[in-house]
Motif scaffolding. Structure first.
Motif, PDB file in Angstrom:
ATOM      1  N   SER A 177      33.518  48.964  -0.141  1.00 54.28           N
ATOM      2  CA  SER A 177      32.182  48.378  -0.023  1.00 54.28           C
ATOM      3  C   SER A 177      31.426  48.993   1.147  1.00 54.28           C
ATOM      4  O   SER A 177      31.996  49.675   2.004  1.00 54.28           O
ATOM      5  CB  SER A 177      32.316  46.869   0.185  1.00 54.28           C
ATOM      6  N   TRP A 178      30.118  48.725   1.178  1.00 58.93           N
ATOM      7  CA  TRP A 178      29.301  49.233   2.272  1.00 58.93           C
ATOM      8  C   TRP A 178      29.783  48.667   3.601  1.00 58.93           C
ATOM      9  O   TRP A 178      29.865  49.393   4.597  1.00 58.93           O
ATOM     10  CB  TRP A 178      27.832  48.846   2.053  1.00 58.93           C
ATOM     11  N   ILE A 179      30.114  47.386   3.628  1.00 57.62           N
ATOM     12  CA  ILE A 179      30.566  46.763   4.873  1.00 57.62           C
ATOM     13  C   ILE A 179      31.868  47.401   5.353  1.00 57.62           C
ATOM     14  O   ILE A 179      32.034  47.674   6.548  1.00 57.62           O
ATOM     15  CB  ILE A 179      30.731  45.237   4.687  1.00 57.62           C
ATOM     16  N   SER A 180      32.790  47.672   4.440  1.00 56.32           N
ATOM     17  CA  SER A 180      34.058  48.312   4.825  1.00 56.32           C
ATOM     18  C   SER A 180      33.805  49.698   5.391  1.00 56.32           C
ATOM     19  O   SER A 180      34.418  50.103   6.385  1.00 56.32           O
ATOM     20  CB  SER A 180      34.992  48.399   3.615  1.00 56.32           C
ATOM     21  N   TRP A 181      32.891  50.435   4.735  1.00 52.12           N
ATOM     22  CA  TRP A 181      32.547  51.764   5.243  1.00 52.12           C
ATOM     23  C   TRP A 181      31.917  51.672   6.628  1.00 52.12           C
ATOM     24  O   TRP A 181      32.258  52.438   7.535  1.00 52.12           O
ATOM     25  CB  TRP A 181      31.565  52.435   4.271  1.00 52.12           C
ATOM     26  N   PHE A 182      31.019  50.709   6.814  1.00 48.98           N
ATOM     27  CA  PHE A 182      30.341  50.547   8.095  1.00 48.98           C
ATOM     28  C   PHE A 182      31.332  50.216   9.201  1.00 48.98           C
ATOM     29  O   PHE A 182      31.299  50.808  10.289  1.00 48.98           O
ATOM     30  CB  PHE A 182      29.279  49.450   7.980  1.00 48.98           C
ATOM     31  N   PHE A 240      32.170  45.549  16.006  1.00 53.43           N
ATOM     32  CA  PHE A 240      31.723  44.630  14.959  1.00 53.43           C
ATOM     33  C   PHE A 240      32.916  44.019  14.215  1.00 53.43           C
ATOM     34  O   PHE A 240      33.959  44.651  14.060  1.00 53.43           O
ATOM     35  CB  PHE A 240      30.837  45.359  13.939  1.00 53.43           C
ATOM     36  N   CYS A 241      32.728  42.799  13.730  1.00 54.00           N
ATOM     37  CA  CYS A 241      33.710  42.188  12.838  1.00 54.00           C
ATOM     38  C   CYS A 241      33.082  42.059  11.452  1.00 54.00           C
ATOM     39  O   CYS A 241      31.880  42.255  11.277  1.00 54.00           O
ATOM     40  CB  CYS A 241      34.163  40.822  13.355  1.00 54.00           C
ATOM     41  N   GLU A 242      33.900  41.755  10.479  1.00 56.38           N
ATOM     42  CA  GLU A 242      33.418  41.651   9.105  1.00 56.38           C
ATOM     43  C   GLU A 242      32.719  40.308   8.886  1.00 56.38           C
ATOM     44  O   GLU A 242      33.295  39.249   9.123  1.00 56.38           O
ATOM     45  CB  GLU A 242      34.572  41.798   8.121  1.00 56.38           C
ATOM     46  N   VAL A 243      31.483  40.376   8.453  1.00 55.77           N
ATOM     47  CA  VAL A 243      30.747  39.159   8.098  1.00 55.77           C
ATOM     48  C   VAL A 243      31.091  38.803   6.658  1.00 55.77           C
ATOM     49  O   VAL A 243      30.997  39.648   5.767  1.00 55.77           O
ATOM     50  CB  VAL A 243      29.222  39.366   8.236  1.00 55.77           C
ATOM     51  N   GLU A 244      31.501  37.573   6.422  1.00 56.96           N
ATOM     52  CA  GLU A 244      31.899  37.175   5.079  1.00 56.96           C
ATOM     53  C   GLU A 244      30.720  37.240   4.116  1.00 56.96           C
ATOM     54  O   GLU A 244      29.588  36.892   4.460  1.00 56.96           O
ATOM     55  CB  GLU A 244      32.484  35.762   5.112  1.00 56.96           C
ATOM     56  N   PRO A 261      25.761  58.464   3.705  1.00 58.23           N
ATOM     57  CA  PRO A 261      26.644  59.595   3.850  1.00 58.23           C
ATOM     58  C   PRO A 261      27.458  59.824   2.588  1.00 58.23           C
ATOM     59  O   PRO A 261      27.808  58.909   1.865  1.00 58.23           O
ATOM     60  CB  PRO A 261      27.548  59.195   5.039  1.00 58.23           C
ATOM     61  N   ASP A 262      27.802  61.127   2.370  1.00 60.84           N
ATOM     62  CA  ASP A 262      28.605  61.462   1.197  1.00 60.84           C
ATOM     63  C   ASP A 262      29.957  60.776   1.241  1.00 60.84           C
ATOM     64  O   ASP A 262      30.529  60.417   0.227  1.00 60.84           O
ATOM     65  CB  ASP A 262      28.801  62.985   1.122  1.00 60.84           C
ATOM     66  N   ALA A 263      30.486  60.598   2.464  1.00 63.30           N
ATOM     67  CA  ALA A 263      31.795  59.958   2.597  1.00 63.30           C
ATOM     68  C   ALA A 263      31.785  58.562   2.000  1.00 63.30           C
ATOM     69  O   ALA A 263      32.772  58.085   1.462  1.00 63.30           O
ATOM     70  CB  ALA A 263      32.206  59.899   4.066  1.00 63.30           C
ATOM     71  N   TYR A 264      30.627  57.912   2.113  1.00 65.20           N
ATOM     72  CA  TYR A 264      30.546  56.563   1.559  1.00 65.20           C
ATOM     73  C   TYR A 264      30.355  56.595   0.052  1.00 65.20           C
ATOM     74  O   TYR A 264      31.001  55.869  -0.682  1.00 65.20           O
ATOM     75  CB  TYR A 264      29.386  55.788   2.191  1.00 65.20           C
ATOM     76  N   ASP A 281      26.229  45.793  -1.897  1.00 69.23           N
ATOM     77  CA  ASP A 281      26.627  46.736  -2.960  1.00 69.23           C
ATOM     78  C   ASP A 281      25.948  46.451  -4.290  1.00 69.23           C
ATOM     79  O   ASP A 281      26.556  46.602  -5.355  1.00 69.23           O
ATOM     80  CB  ASP A 281      28.154  46.725  -3.143  1.00 69.23           C
ATOM     81  N   ASN A 282      24.697  46.037  -4.220  1.00 69.12           N
ATOM     82  CA  ASN A 282      23.924  45.786  -5.442  1.00 69.12           C
ATOM     83  C   ASN A 282      22.711  46.690  -5.541  1.00 69.12           C
ATOM     84  O   ASN A 282      21.806  46.430  -6.338  1.00 69.12           O
ATOM     85  CB  ASN A 282      23.464  44.319  -5.476  1.00 69.12           C
ATOM     86  N   LEU A 283      22.696  47.772  -4.756  1.00 73.10           N
ATOM     87  CA  LEU A 283      21.535  48.657  -4.745  1.00 73.10           C
ATOM     88  C   LEU A 283      21.479  49.497  -6.006  1.00 73.10           C
ATOM     89  O   LEU A 283      22.502  50.024  -6.468  1.00 73.10           O
ATOM     90  CB  LEU A 283      21.589  49.562  -3.516  1.00 73.10           C
ATOM     91  N   ASP A 284      20.282  49.621  -6.560  1.00 69.52           N
ATOM     92  CA  ASP A 284      20.069  50.441  -7.751  1.00 69.52           C
ATOM     93  C   ASP A 284      20.375  51.895  -7.416  1.00 69.52           C
ATOM     94  O   ASP A 284      19.845  52.454  -6.455  1.00 69.52           O
ATOM     95  CB  ASP A 284      18.613  50.298  -8.207  1.00 69.52           C
TER      96      ASP A 284
END
Length: 263
Positions: free
Chosen positions: A11-16, A25-29, A2-5, A58-61
């Motif tokens: 980070s992706w996890i924070s957005w999710f 869901f809780c945050e997975v370390e 999504p554009d919002a992200y 957050d390492n996606l090309d």
């Protein structure tokens, strides 16, 4: 994605986790995710596994094509959900979910006699795309469907079949009494949301009403009991309790059949 992200520095996890419908869901370390031993076998369940993992961490090309990125987002959600199911049965994961349980983030039992007992998410299978998440009440030992349709569409495999029972095994002081007031301190929440729910939604066992030609006893016989398990094995004390409960249930069904025959 999504554009919002894509426009957000988080980070992706924070957005999710901040997306609507993902409140369970809780945050997975990140250390847990980066340890490949914890992800053993998941590469066979997720398409584009390596890219999906890169997206989560957050390492996606950035040059990944837009059409592939949309599919990767779905695979990243699946991968995070399966990792989440493994994480929440670890010591640190249980502690994080315990905080959400104390805040009643998963809702409260709709049964009046359970006196707004907080619920815990549980899956009916560990295989994704088979069953949606349900909510387990440690007091009446029954399961319910989430009130929100957003939560009702979450895959049950993202929480697994063992989580709530393992939580009570690790924190036995949290096992709710079968009668009396709920003793669990709920971090600042005095709402009685659960007690206002007038309908209980069972997992695919809803008796569509006792129709014409259908006896109450036959309806009772159709209902399957939910059996708490930890990694596939029934909990000993709960298993003994369930045998007693089933014996009482059988006696009640026999009594109903006799009353219907006499009527």
């Amino acid at each position: 994605m999504p554009d919002a992200y894509s426009s957000s520095p988080s980070s992706w996890i924070s957005w999710f986790l901040s997306s609507k419908g993902n409140e369970y869901f809780c945050e997975v370390e990140e250390d847990y995710i980066l340890d490949r031993f914890n992800l053993t076998g998941l590469n066979t369940e997720v398409q584009h596994y390596a890219q999906a993992l890169d997206m989560i961490t957050d390492n996606l090309d950035e040059e990944i094509q837009d059409d592939l990125r949309g599919n990767l987002d779905l695979q990243a959600r699946l991968l995070y959900g399966l990792i989440h199911a493994r994480w929440i049965v670890t010591a640190r994961g249980l502690a994080k979910m315990l905080e959400k349980y104390k805040r009643a983030d998963f809702g409260r039992c709709p049964r009046v006699l359970c006196q707004s007992q907080p619920l815990l998410p549980v899956g009916l299978t560990d295989v994704p795309y088979e069953k949606s998440v349900k909510l387990y009440c440690g007091r009446c030992e029954d399961i319910y469907s989430p009130k929100s349709s957003r939560h009702g569409s979450i895959d049950g495999a993202y929480f697994g079949t063992s989580f709530p029972h393992l939580l009570f095994l690790v924190y036995p002081n949290l096992i709710p009494p079968k009668s009396g007031p709920v003793e669990l301190a709920l971090a600042g929440r005095g709402d009685v949301e659960g007690s206002r729910r007038s309908r209980r939604v069972r997992d695919e066992q809803e008796t569509e009403g006792v129709g014409e030609g259908m006896s109450t006893a036959s309806v009772a016989l159709k209902a399957d009991r939910y059996r708490p398990r930890i990694f596939g094995f029934q909990v000993n004390e709960i298993a003994k309790l369930q045998r007693w409960q089933e014996a009482v249930r059988d006696r009640q069904i026999t009594r109903l059949e006799e009353l219907e025959e006499n009527a």
